[in-house]
Structures are given as C-alpha cells and as structure tokens.
Design a protein around this motif. Structure first.
Motif, PDB file in Angstrom:
ATOM      1  N   CYS A  65       0.842  -1.196   0.000  1.00  0.00           N
ATOM      2  CA  CYS A  65       0.000   0.000   0.000  1.00  0.00           C
ATOM      3  C   CYS A  65       0.878   1.247   0.000  1.00  0.00           C
ATOM      4  O   CYS A  65       1.958   1.250   0.603  1.00  0.00           O
ATOM      5  CB  CYS A  65      -0.874  -0.019   1.258  1.00  0.00           C
ATOM      6  SG  CYS A  65      -2.053   1.341   1.409  1.00  0.00           S
ATOM      7  N   ILE A  66       0.411   2.281  -0.662  1.00  0.00           N
ATOM      8  CA  ILE A  66       1.015   3.611  -0.559  1.00  0.00           C
ATOM      9  C   ILE A  66      -0.017   4.519   0.074  1.00  0.00           C
ATOM     10  O   ILE A  66      -1.176   4.570  -0.372  1.00  0.00           O
ATOM     11  CB  ILE A  66       1.450   4.165  -1.924  1.00  0.00           C
ATOM     12  CG1 ILE A  66       2.664   3.387  -2.441  1.00  0.00           C
ATOM     13  CG2 ILE A  66       1.761   5.657  -1.846  1.00  0.00           C
ATOM     14  CD1 ILE A  66       3.225   3.895  -3.750  1.00  0.00           C
ATOM     15  N   CYS A  67       0.401   5.231   1.126  1.00  0.00           N
ATOM     16  CA  CYS A  67      -0.502   6.142   1.824  1.00  0.00           C
ATOM     17  C   CYS A  67       0.008   7.568   1.709  1.00  0.00           C
ATOM     18  O   CYS A  67       1.136   7.859   2.113  1.00  0.00           O
ATOM     19  CB  CYS A  67      -0.624   5.745   3.295  1.00  0.00           C
ATOM     20  SG  CYS A  67      -1.829   6.752   4.193  1.00  0.00           S
ATOM     21  N   PHE A  68      -0.818   8.421   1.152  1.00  0.00           N
ATOM     22  CA  PHE A  68      -0.521   9.849   1.088  1.00  0.00           C
ATOM     23  C   PHE A  68      -0.942  10.446   2.426  1.00  0.00           C
ATOM     24  O   PHE A  68      -2.129  10.512   2.738  1.00  0.00           O
ATOM     25  CB  PHE A  68      -1.286  10.511  -0.061  1.00  0.00           C
ATOM     26  CG  PHE A  68      -0.930   9.943  -1.408  1.00  0.00           C
ATOM     27  CD1 PHE A  68       0.251  10.284  -2.030  1.00  0.00           C
ATOM     28  CD2 PHE A  68      -1.788   9.056  -2.035  1.00  0.00           C
ATOM     29  CE1 PHE A  68       0.587   9.758  -3.275  1.00  0.00           C
ATOM     30  CE2 PHE A  68      -1.470   8.519  -3.279  1.00  0.00           C
ATOM     31  CZ  PHE A  68      -0.276   8.871  -3.901  1.00  0.00           C
ATOM     32  N   MET A  69       0.033  10.841   3.220  1.00  0.00           N
ATOM     33  CA  MET A  69      -0.220  11.396   4.549  1.00  0.00           C
ATOM     34  C   MET A  69      -0.334  12.908   4.404  1.00  0.00           C
ATOM     35  O   MET A  69       0.665  13.622   4.410  1.00  0.00           O
ATOM     36  CB  MET A  69       0.912  11.029   5.512  1.00  0.00           C
ATOM     37  CG  MET A  69       1.211   9.535   5.587  1.00  0.00           C
ATOM     38  SD  MET A  69      -0.080   8.588   6.360  1.00  0.00           S
ATOM     39  CE  MET A  69       0.191   9.007   8.058  1.00  0.00           C
ATOM     40  N   GLY A  70      -1.539  13.406   4.217  1.00  0.00           N
ATOM     41  CA  GLY A  70      -1.753  14.831   3.991  1.00  0.00           C
ATOM     42  C   GLY A  70      -2.110  15.092   2.540  1.00  0.00           C
ATOM     43  O   GLY A  70      -2.672  14.239   1.860  1.00  0.00           O
ATOM     44  N   GLY A  71      -1.783  16.281   2.085  1.00  0.00           N
ATOM     45  CA  GLY A  71      -2.131  16.655   0.725  1.00  0.00           C
ATOM     46  C   GLY A  71      -3.400  17.467   0.654  1.00  0.00           C
ATOM     47  O   GLY A  71      -3.962  17.688  -0.420  1.00  0.00           O
ATOM     48  N   ASP A  72      -3.883  17.933   1.808  1.00  0.00           N
ATOM     49  CA  ASP A  72      -5.133  18.683   1.839  1.00  0.00           C
ATOM     50  C   ASP A  72      -5.052  20.021   1.123  1.00  0.00           C
ATOM     51  O   ASP A  72      -6.080  20.581   0.758  1.00  0.00           O
ATOM     52  CB  ASP A  72      -5.587  18.902   3.285  1.00  0.00           C
ATOM     53  CG  ASP A  72      -6.025  17.605   3.948  1.00  0.00           C
ATOM     54  OD1 ASP A  72      -6.519  16.713   3.232  1.00  0.00           O
ATOM     55  OD2 ASP A  72      -5.867  17.484   5.165  1.00  0.00           O
ATOM     56  N   SER A  73      -3.852  20.528   0.902  1.00  0.00           N
ATOM     57  CA  SER A  73      -3.735  21.790   0.175  1.00  0.00           C
ATOM     58  C   SER A  73      -3.986  21.587  -1.320  1.00  0.00           C
ATOM     59  O   SER A  73      -4.354  22.527  -2.016  1.00  0.00           O
ATOM     60  CB  SER A  73      -2.354  22.415   0.396  1.00  0.00           C
ATOM     61  OG  SER A  73      -1.349  21.564  -0.121  1.00  0.00           O
ATOM     62  N   GLU A  74      -3.790  20.346  -1.803  1.00  0.00           N
ATOM     63  CA  GLU A  74      -3.994  20.047  -3.224  1.00  0.00           C
ATOM     64  C   GLU A  74      -4.632  18.667  -3.391  1.00  0.00           C
ATOM     65  O   GLU A  74      -4.012  17.742  -3.914  1.00  0.00           O
ATOM     66  CB  GLU A  74      -2.659  20.110  -3.969  1.00  0.00           C
ATOM     67  CG  GLU A  74      -2.040  21.503  -3.969  1.00  0.00           C
ATOM     68  CD  GLU A  74      -0.808  21.584  -4.836  1.00  0.00           C
ATOM     69  OE1 GLU A  74      -0.877  21.123  -5.995  1.00  0.00           O
ATOM     70  OE2 GLU A  74       0.196  22.115  -4.359  1.00  0.00           O
ATOM     71  N   PRO A  75      -5.879  18.531  -2.972  1.00  0.00           N
ATOM     72  CA  PRO A  75      -6.517  17.212  -3.039  1.00  0.00           C
ATOM     73  C   PRO A  75      -6.628  16.652  -4.452  1.00  0.00           C
ATOM     74  O   PRO A  75      -6.542  15.433  -4.638  1.00  0.00           O
ATOM     75  CB  PRO A  75      -7.894  17.441  -2.423  1.00  0.00           C
ATOM     76  CG  PRO A  75      -8.116  18.909  -2.479  1.00  0.00           C
ATOM     77  CD  PRO A  75      -6.765  19.550  -2.430  1.00  0.00           C
ATOM     78  N   ASP A  76      -6.779  17.510  -5.448  1.00  0.00           N
ATOM     79  CA  ASP A  76      -6.871  17.019  -6.822  1.00  0.00           C
ATOM     80  C   ASP A  76      -5.566  16.368  -7.269  1.00  0.00           C
ATOM     81  O   ASP A  76      -5.578  15.429  -8.073  1.00  0.00           O
ATOM     82  CB  ASP A  76      -7.254  18.150  -7.777  1.00  0.00           C
ATOM     83  CG  ASP A  76      -8.678  18.627  -7.558  1.00  0.00           C
ATOM     84  OD1 ASP A  76      -9.457  17.919  -6.896  1.00  0.00           O
ATOM     85  OD2 ASP A  76      -9.007  19.731  -8.036  1.00  0.00           O
ATOM     86  N   GLU A  77      -4.444  16.842  -6.741  1.00  0.00           N
ATOM     87  CA  GLU A  77      -3.146  16.234  -7.054  1.00  0.00           C
ATOM     88  C   GLU A  77      -3.022  14.864  -6.405  1.00  0.00           C
ATOM     89  O   GLU A  77      -2.487  13.927  -6.997  1.00  0.00           O
ATOM     90  CB  GLU A  77      -1.996  17.129  -6.593  1.00  0.00           C
ATOM     91  CG  GLU A  77      -1.510  18.119  -7.629  1.00  0.00           C
ATOM     92  CD  GLU A  77      -1.050  17.447  -8.917  1.00  0.00           C
ATOM     93  OE1 GLU A  77       0.000  16.764  -8.925  1.00  0.00           O
ATOM     94  OE2 GLU A  77      -1.753  17.586  -9.930  1.00  0.00           O
TER      95      GLU A  77
END
Length: 157
Positions: A65-77
């Motif tokens: 699994c790969i988990c993106f921890m965060g990214g709320d500033s650019e959810p589309d990315e």
C-alpha cells in the motif's frame, strides 16, 4: 505542486498492509496538538509520477500500500497520483489517503482509493486509538465507505 518531507515503511497506519507512508508538506489544517507541525510548511521534494517511480523501484516488492499522509492543500493532485498508481504500476498496490478534512472533495473519486482517513485531529478527543476520536478510517469497496476505525482501538477485557 505537492511536496513531501519524508517517507517510511509502516505497519500500523493501514490495517493488514505494509504501507509506504509519504508525509506531504504544506498542510493547511494546522490542528492543535499536531504531531508533525513541521509539515505545515511547504518543504521537501516534489511529489509527482517521477518521485513515485523512484520509490516504487526502491520498495515495490516490499509494500502492499502507498498512503498519502496529507495533501489537503492540493486534493486534486493526490487524486491524480492515486489514478497514476492504479494505471501505471505493474504490481497490485493499494492506495490510501490520510486527509484532515471532514469530507472528501467532490472533485476526488472514491474509486481511486482503497482507504481514506477523514476528519481533523482534535487533541482532547485523541487519535485513532481513542474511542472518542474525530478522525475516521474508511475502507473503500465498490465506492462504499466502511468505517474501520475500531481496528485501532484496543478491546477492553
């Protein structure tokens, strides 16, 4: 442009998965009591298809699994990179996203993820291991969200 500060192989973020957790910087949520306030700053390397390819080359056979921890500033990315993983990676790999937002943005597609954590960290309610926690971890199956937060909470004997 998404940036990541660091990454690590973890065993507790996603139940029953060996997860490559990628810590994305530039978090706009700034939760009181955050365990990673350094991630509020836009720091680190660019997170894109190329950097993911490097990580997959290094860890591909060791992770599930790969988990993106965060990214709320650019959810589309984050959503776009999840699509990339689904389409481009030869081995089966699950995708997860730890977001501090209460809801997944309408522009993002549940189909692109196997797991999503939603909800801001509220210090007095505790983390996922607390029965009072605000964040919830969902397993996504056929675009249905099953709350599996209880997997983190120890059963009283």
């Amino acid at each position: 442009m998404l940036r990541f500060h660091n990454y690590d192989i973890v065993f507790q973020e996603i139940p029953s998965e060996v997860t490559l957790a990628i810590n994305i910087s530039g978090c706009p949520n700034r939760c009181k009591g955050c365990h990673s306030p350094h991630l509020w700053n836009d720091i680190g390397k660019v997170l894109d298809e190329s950097s993911i390819a490097v990580l997959m080359e290094k860890y591909g056979n060791a992770i599930t699994c790969i988990c993106f921890m965060g990214g709320d500033s650019e959810p589309d990315e984050v959503d776009r990179l999840a699509v990339h993983l689904r389409r481009s990676i030869k081995q089966p790999i699950k995708t997860a996203w730890y977001s501090g937002k209460q809801n997944i943005p309408k522009s993002c597609n549940l189909h692109n993820f196997d797991y999503i954590k939603l909800g801001a960290y509220i210090e007095e309610l505790g983390g996922l291991d607390s029965p009072k926690t605000n964040p919830r971890l969902y397993k996504i199956t056929n675009e249905q969200m099953e709350d599996i937060t209880n997997h983190f909470q120890k059963q009283k004997q």
